[in-house]
Design an enzyme around this catalytic site. Structure first.
Site, mmCIF file in Angstrom:
data_model
loop_
_atom_site.group_PDB
_atom_site.id
_atom_site.type_symbol
_atom_site.label_atom_id
_atom_site.label_comp_id
_atom_site.label_asym_id
_atom_site.label_seq_id
_atom_site.Cartn_x
_atom_site.Cartn_y
_atom_site.Cartn_z
ATOM 1 N N ASP A 22 0.818 -1.206 0.000
ATOM 2 C CA ASP A 22 0.000 0.000 0.000
ATOM 3 C C ASP A 22 0.859 1.266 0.000
ATOM 4 O O ASP A 22 1.818 1.373 0.785
ATOM 5 C CB ASP A 22 -0.905 -0.009 1.238
ATOM 6 C CG ASP A 22 -1.799 1.207 1.315
ATOM 7 O OD1 ASP A 22 -2.680 1.353 0.445
ATOM 8 O OD2 ASP A 22 -1.622 2.030 2.232
ATOM 9 N N GLN B 155 -11.025 3.864 -5.700
ATOM 10 C CA GLN B 155 -11.728 4.679 -6.678
ATOM 11 C C GLN B 155 -13.244 4.604 -6.529
ATOM 12 O O GLN B 155 -13.958 5.452 -7.064
ATOM 13 C CB GLN B 155 -11.314 4.273 -8.095
ATOM 14 C CG GLN B 155 -9.816 4.381 -8.362
ATOM 15 C CD GLN B 155 -9.269 5.783 -8.171
ATOM 16 O OE1 GLN B 155 -10.006 6.760 -8.185
ATOM 17 N NE2 GLN B 155 -7.962 5.888 -7.986
ATOM 18 N N GLY C 75 -14.712 3.549 -3.092
ATOM 19 C CA GLY C 75 -14.994 3.887 -1.709
ATOM 20 C C GLY C 75 -14.650 5.307 -1.315
ATOM 21 O O GLY C 75 -15.230 5.841 -0.361
ATOM 22 N N ASN C 76 -13.733 5.939 -2.015
ATOM 23 C CA ASN C 76 -13.396 7.319 -1.684
ATOM 24 C C ASN C 76 -14.299 8.335 -2.369
ATOM 25 O O ASN C 76 -14.086 9.546 -2.223
ATOM 26 C CB ASN C 76 -11.927 7.595 -2.029
ATOM 27 C CG ASN C 76 -10.983 6.965 -1.013
ATOM 28 O OD1 ASN C 76 -11.316 6.850 0.160
ATOM 29 N ND2 ASN C 76 -9.820 6.534 -1.456
ATOM 30 N N HIS D 35 -11.008 -0.497 -4.801
ATOM 31 C CA HIS D 35 -11.629 -0.072 -3.542
ATOM 32 C C HIS D 35 -11.468 1.439 -3.354
ATOM 33 O O HIS D 35 -12.390 2.107 -2.883
ATOM 34 C CB HIS D 35 -11.013 -0.838 -2.367
ATOM 35 C CG HIS D 35 -9.637 -0.376 -1.998
ATOM 36 N ND1 HIS D 35 -8.486 -0.861 -2.608
ATOM 37 C CD2 HIS D 35 -9.211 0.552 -1.096
ATOM 38 C CE1 HIS D 35 -7.437 -0.262 -2.090
ATOM 39 N NE2 HIS D 35 -7.830 0.593 -1.181
ATOM 40 N N GLU E 73 1.638 -0.037 -4.852
ATOM 41 C CA GLU E 73 0.786 1.106 -5.163
ATOM 42 C C GLU E 73 1.657 2.347 -5.014
ATOM 43 O O GLU E 73 2.167 2.618 -3.932
ATOM 44 C CB GLU E 73 -0.411 1.199 -4.212
ATOM 45 C CG GLU E 73 -1.295 2.402 -4.522
ATOM 46 C CD GLU E 73 -2.219 2.799 -3.384
ATOM 47 O OE1 GLU E 73 -3.222 3.479 -3.663
ATOM 48 O OE2 GLU E 73 -1.935 2.466 -2.217
ATOM 49 N N HIS F 255 -6.548 3.999 -15.120
ATOM 50 C CA HIS F 255 -7.891 4.169 -14.542
ATOM 51 C C HIS F 255 -8.437 5.562 -14.812
ATOM 52 O O HIS F 255 -9.589 5.732 -15.239
ATOM 53 C CB HIS F 255 -7.857 3.927 -13.034
ATOM 54 C CG HIS F 255 -9.125 4.372 -12.355
ATOM 55 N ND1 HIS F 255 -9.312 5.658 -11.885
ATOM 56 C CD2 HIS F 255 -10.292 3.718 -12.122
ATOM 57 C CE1 HIS F 255 -10.519 5.771 -11.389
ATOM 58 N NE2 HIS F 255 -11.135 4.609 -11.511
ATOM 59 N N HIS F 256 -7.622 6.588 -14.550
ATOM 60 C CA HIS F 256 -8.118 7.958 -14.684
ATOM 61 C C HIS F 256 -8.531 8.268 -16.123
ATOM 62 O O HIS F 256 -9.570 8.899 -16.369
ATOM 63 C CB HIS F 256 -7.043 8.953 -14.232
ATOM 64 C CG HIS F 256 -6.659 8.818 -12.791
ATOM 65 N ND1 HIS F 256 -7.384 8.089 -11.882
ATOM 66 C CD2 HIS F 256 -5.589 9.325 -12.104
ATOM 67 C CE1 HIS F 256 -6.800 8.165 -10.690
ATOM 68 N NE2 HIS F 256 -5.711 8.896 -10.808
ATOM 69 N N ASP G 188 -2.649 3.894 -11.854
ATOM 70 C CA ASP G 188 -3.817 4.752 -11.709
ATOM 71 C C ASP G 188 -4.075 5.592 -12.954
ATOM 72 O O ASP G 188 -5.221 5.993 -13.211
ATOM 73 C CB ASP G 188 -3.658 5.671 -10.501
ATOM 74 C CG ASP G 188 -4.207 5.054 -9.220
ATOM 75 O OD1 ASP G 188 -4.843 3.989 -9.290
ATOM 76 O OD2 ASP G 188 -3.988 5.632 -8.140
#
Length: 579
Positions: free
Chosen positions: A244, A380, A382-383, A378, A281, A309-310, A306
């Site tokens: 993490d 992207q 949960g936040n 989680h 990460e 993803h973005h 990321d």
């Protein structure tokens, strides 16, 4: 049985075993270490008292049956009888599935999760990636507030529950990856500072004082966290670890902690005779993270990406706030850049950071499997203020396009639990802090954070309300209903195509993308596969292929395979995979 503890600042240390006190002696060969022998066996409760203070759990406790504030219990790693032999499963060719034990089922235990592993084997994924399982106060939480990096959360099933889960996964042919947190410990129940200089004020992180990786005493601290990582890999027969937020591991020593850890993991893999890997990460966009140690890299085997993803998220949703802003200016161009070069910010200006960010990856030398790509995680989900998944906003067709680009794309793909059927259950931020002041501070902080973005306090789920966690549990009836069943079948088909047609090791230089920003289509080819998507809500996309004839392997929506003109015709919100 020999008991040991590192407590360099203590003047005297006592071992407490089942209510009996045993004075400990300094270890003459290891500075700061104390040792004592006492009669004990598997399950025996024990702890340490420093300078006459209260009895504290062992920092290296393998089990905390009463939670982080209770005594440790002796665990014999050899006591478990494994049912399945396991030769290991490496990272190259993997399809990952991120899973939170506490919400994968309403029961929220390892055993309940194990009963659903047949679904994952049938889906075709290769590895289950468990979110953190180290102990934290309370019952339910994301796991990133863990305070005992060597132990396993008791409400999930403790060490034996984790072993049963891993054994069951191996019986289905699935590897297991565990998310571990080395960059901080939770705000409640952390007793490490009472034992020694585990943290330092030389550096600061979003969670306060940094883990001591480079100040006096850091040799033992580094050994502490590396030792916990190796113990999980060895004693639980795990295949890999997800690390993490490694950008928060502040380390100014000549050999970075990550390089030391990756070397130790590689050595353990050789010792055990099975592949082991680390996935970082990191938000640094630094190719050195996965570069070999021989080339002055950190030697981590892969990293989350990321930027993919973005770019994908903005192309699908049109969102442009915060860190999405740079990607949203030309989302298909951003997606094309990340699919071929891993990083969007590779030395370019980041408006979110207010500076240039990242470095380019060597496309000729870098393997595609070293980057993990995903449409959802989680973080992207949960936040977000209400923990809403993509399925809450996208048509099934757009969800199918996202799946095609991730699962048949060049990188190691990862799904977040329930994504494979377009789950409509949210995945929200939830906590279970027993400390009422901490619970209220988290509640207020969450609402204050989103109030700055225009959200009303009553619209932000209360993290401490048990209903928030229950809302986040998967609904296992959904996969049997439409449109979920069709989307699940699509994911299964894509993973099967990946297994049949995508080489486990390829170079970034072998990935090619063309696109039309205005008409919103994108065409990706690598490893013998051609993936085309039409993200437009209306009109047929005519996509010129690099070959005049191609065999259609799978399609979602309206699709006309190319004939003599070499044009693939895709209807709105459609995707096709060709060979």
């Amino acid at each position: 049985m020999l008991f040991e503890v590192w407590a360099p600042q203590a003047r005297r240390v006592a071992l407490h075993v089942e209510g009996e006190e045993h004075p400990m002696e300094r270890d003459p060969e290891r500075g700061g270490w104390w040792r004592a022998e006492a009669s004990a066996a598997h399950g025996t409760r024990y702890g340490f008292s420093l300078d006459g203070g209260p009895v504290l759990p062992d920092p290296r406790a393998r089990r905390l049956p009463a939670g982080p504030d209770g005594p440790a219990a002796v665990v014999d790693p050899g006591a478990h009888v494994w049912r399945h032999e396991w030769a290991g499963r490496g990272l190259a060719g993997a399809v990952l599935y991120e899973l939170h034990v506490g919400t994968f089922t309403r029961e929220g235990t390892f055993d309940a999760a194990a009963e659903r592993l047949g679904h994952l084997a049938g889906l075709g994924v290769t590895h289950v990636e468990l979110m953190p399982v180290c102990p934290f106060p309370g019952v339910h939480g994301w796991g990133y507030d863990g305070v005992a990096p060597w132990a396993v959360h008791e409400p999930y099933g403790g060490p034996e529950g984790l072993r049963r889960f891993v054994d069951a996964a191996h019986g289905h042919g699935l590897g297991v990856v565990l998310d571990v947190v080395h960059n901080h410990l939770g705000p409640s129940g952390n007793r490490l500072p009472e034992f020694g200089p585990y943290f330092t004020d030389r550096h600061h992180t979003p969670w306060g004082a940094a883990v001591n990786l480079d100040a006096p005493g850091s040799d033992e601290v580094r050994a502490y966290f590396a030792g916990s990582a190796l113990a999980f890999l060895r004693d639980y027969r795990l295949d890999g670890l997800r690390l993490d937020a490694v950008h928060a591991l502040v380390d100014e020593r000549a050999e970075h902690f990550l390089a030391e850890l990756s070397a130790a993991v590689d050595a353990l893999a050789r010792e055990l005779g099975r592949p082991l890997f680390l996935i970082a990460e990191s938000d640094r966009n630094d190719p050195r993270t996965t570069a070999p140690r021989e080339a002055n890299g950190l030697g981590v085997h892969a990293q989350w990406d990321d930027d993919v993803h973005h770019a994908l998220h903005t192309a699908l949703t049109g969102e442009a706030q915060g860190y999405y802003a740079d990607f949203a200016r030309a989302p298909l161009a951003a997606l094309a850049k990340t699919l071929t070069g891993a990083f969007f910010h590779d030395g370019t200006y980041s408006s979110f950071r207010g500076r240039r960010h990242g470095r380019p990856v060597d496309r000729a030398a870098t393997g595609t499997h070293r980057f993990v790509a995903y449409a959802q995680t989680h973080d992207q989900i949960g936040n977000r203020a209400q923990g809403d998944r993509l399925a809450a906003h996208l048509s099934p067709g757009l969800a199918a396009c996202a799946a095609a680009l991730v699962l048949c794309g060049p990188y190691t793909p990862m799904l977040f639990m329930g994504e494979e059927w377009g789950a409509r259950t949210p995945w929200q931020y939830f906590t279970d802090h027993p400390d009422p002041e901490l619970a209220e501070a988290v509640r207020r902080g969450r609402r204050r954070e989103f109030a700055e973005h225009g959200w009303a306090a009553e619209d932000i789920p209360d993290p401490q309300d048990p209903a928030t966690r229950l809302r986040s549990c998967l609904d296992w009836d959904e996969p049997h209903r439409e449109p979920h069943a069709a989307l699940l079948a699509w994911h299964r088909a894509l993973i099967a195509l990946r297994r049949a047609h995508v080489p486990p090791r390829a170079r970034l230089a072998d990935v090619h993308v063309s696109f039309d920003e205005e008409r919103r289509w994108l065409y990706l080819r690598h490893g013998g596969l051609h993936v085309a998507v039409n993200l437009a809500g209306e009109g047929t996309a005519e996509i010129p292929l690099t070959v005049h004839t191609a065999a259609e392997l799978a399609s979602w929506g309206a699709c006309e395979a190319p004939e003599g003109d070499g044009l693939l015709r895709l209807g709105p919100h459609s995707a096709a995979v060709l060979r």
